[in-house]
Design an enzyme around this catalytic site. Structure first.
Site, short mmCIF file in Angstrom:
data_model
loop_
_atom_site.label_atom_id
_atom_site.label_comp_id
_atom_site.label_asym_id
_atom_site.label_seq_id
_atom_site.Cartn_x
_atom_site.Cartn_y
_atom_site.Cartn_z
N THR A 18 60.95 123.83 66.96
CA THR A 18 60.43 123.14 65.83
C THR A 18 61.20 121.27 65.89
O THR A 18 62.52 121.39 66.25
CB THR A 18 60.94 123.01 64.34
OG1 THR A 18 60.97 123.85 63.97
CG2 THR A 18 60.84 121.66 63.28
N LYS A 50 54.40 122.94 59.64
CA LYS A 50 56.01 122.71 58.96
C LYS A 50 56.53 121.29 58.26
O LYS A 50 57.46 121.17 58.39
CB LYS A 50 57.16 122.99 60.38
CG LYS A 50 57.05 123.81 61.26
CD LYS A 50 57.69 123.83 62.32
CE LYS A 50 57.07 124.98 63.68
NZ LYS A 50 57.68 124.24 64.94
N SER A 141 64.62 121.09 67.38
CA SER A 141 65.46 121.27 69.08
C SER A 141 64.90 120.18 69.40
O SER A 141 65.74 119.25 71.06
CB SER A 141 64.98 121.93 69.32
OG SER A 141 63.65 122.23 69.42
#
Length: 187
Positions: A18, A50, A141
């Site tokens: 993500t 997402k 991340s």
């Protein structure tokens, strides 16, 4: 997203993935998210979605962290948006307050970026509701890579969507837990 899951007889693996980026420029707000979910060194999905629209398309939310936890938080956010229509900041603050004080919600492991045409917020489980100073926010991340790239690109003539797309491409080139399969929502 970074969660540890261990099943009987299994060595603990870290879930990663993500990068979510929000950009607001010249009256246009964009939230972009990559599609990669990894477990340890293995990509387990490359096309995860997402980023979602909420409140009849007036709000965009992107999440990093546990998917089930994020969906729970997004459902709660939608309820707050119904309770406080056209008051994104109030809905986010109320969600963060509940998230921090409710015994069930406190255990949820996720972060959200929430935006409408006028505002962008990062919402965390420790009670933070942060509005960026530079109309750019990122989580996940690869968030710091996307954030740095977007802030540099804000100085160009590119529109908000192109800033987001290029910044996410740069993050994907640097972060092994980020890919180029983007979901992009625009207000």
């Amino acid at each position: 997203m970074s969660n540890s899951s261990t099943f009987p007889g299994q060595i603990s693996q870290e879930w990663h993935g993500t990068t979510i980026l929000a950009v607001r420029k010249n009256g246009k707000t964009v939230v972009a998210g990559d599609g990669q979910v990894s477990m340890g060194p293995t990509i387990v999905k490359g096309t995860a979605k997402k980023v979602r629209t909420l409140a009849g398309g007036r709000v965009i939310a992107g999440f990093a962290g546990s998917t089930a936890d994020a969906f729970t938080l997004i459902e709660r956010l939608e309820a707050k948006l119904e309770q406080y229509p056209e008051q994104l900041a109030r809905a986010c603050v109320d969600l963060a307050k509940d998230w921090r004080t409710d015994r069930y919600l406190r255990r949820l492991e996720a972060m959200l970026i929430v935006a409408d045409k006028a505002q962008i917020f990062t919402v965390t489980g420790v009670g933070d509701v942060l509005e960026p100073e530079n109309a750019v926010a990122a989580i996940g991340s690869g968030g710091n890579f996307a954030l740095a790239a977007a802030r540099a690109l804000m100085e160009t003539d590119l529109d908000a969507e192109e800033v987001a797309r290029r910044a996410m491409r740069i993050a994907a080139e640097i972060c092994v837990y980020t890919n180029g399969e983007l979901t992009v929502e625009v207000l």
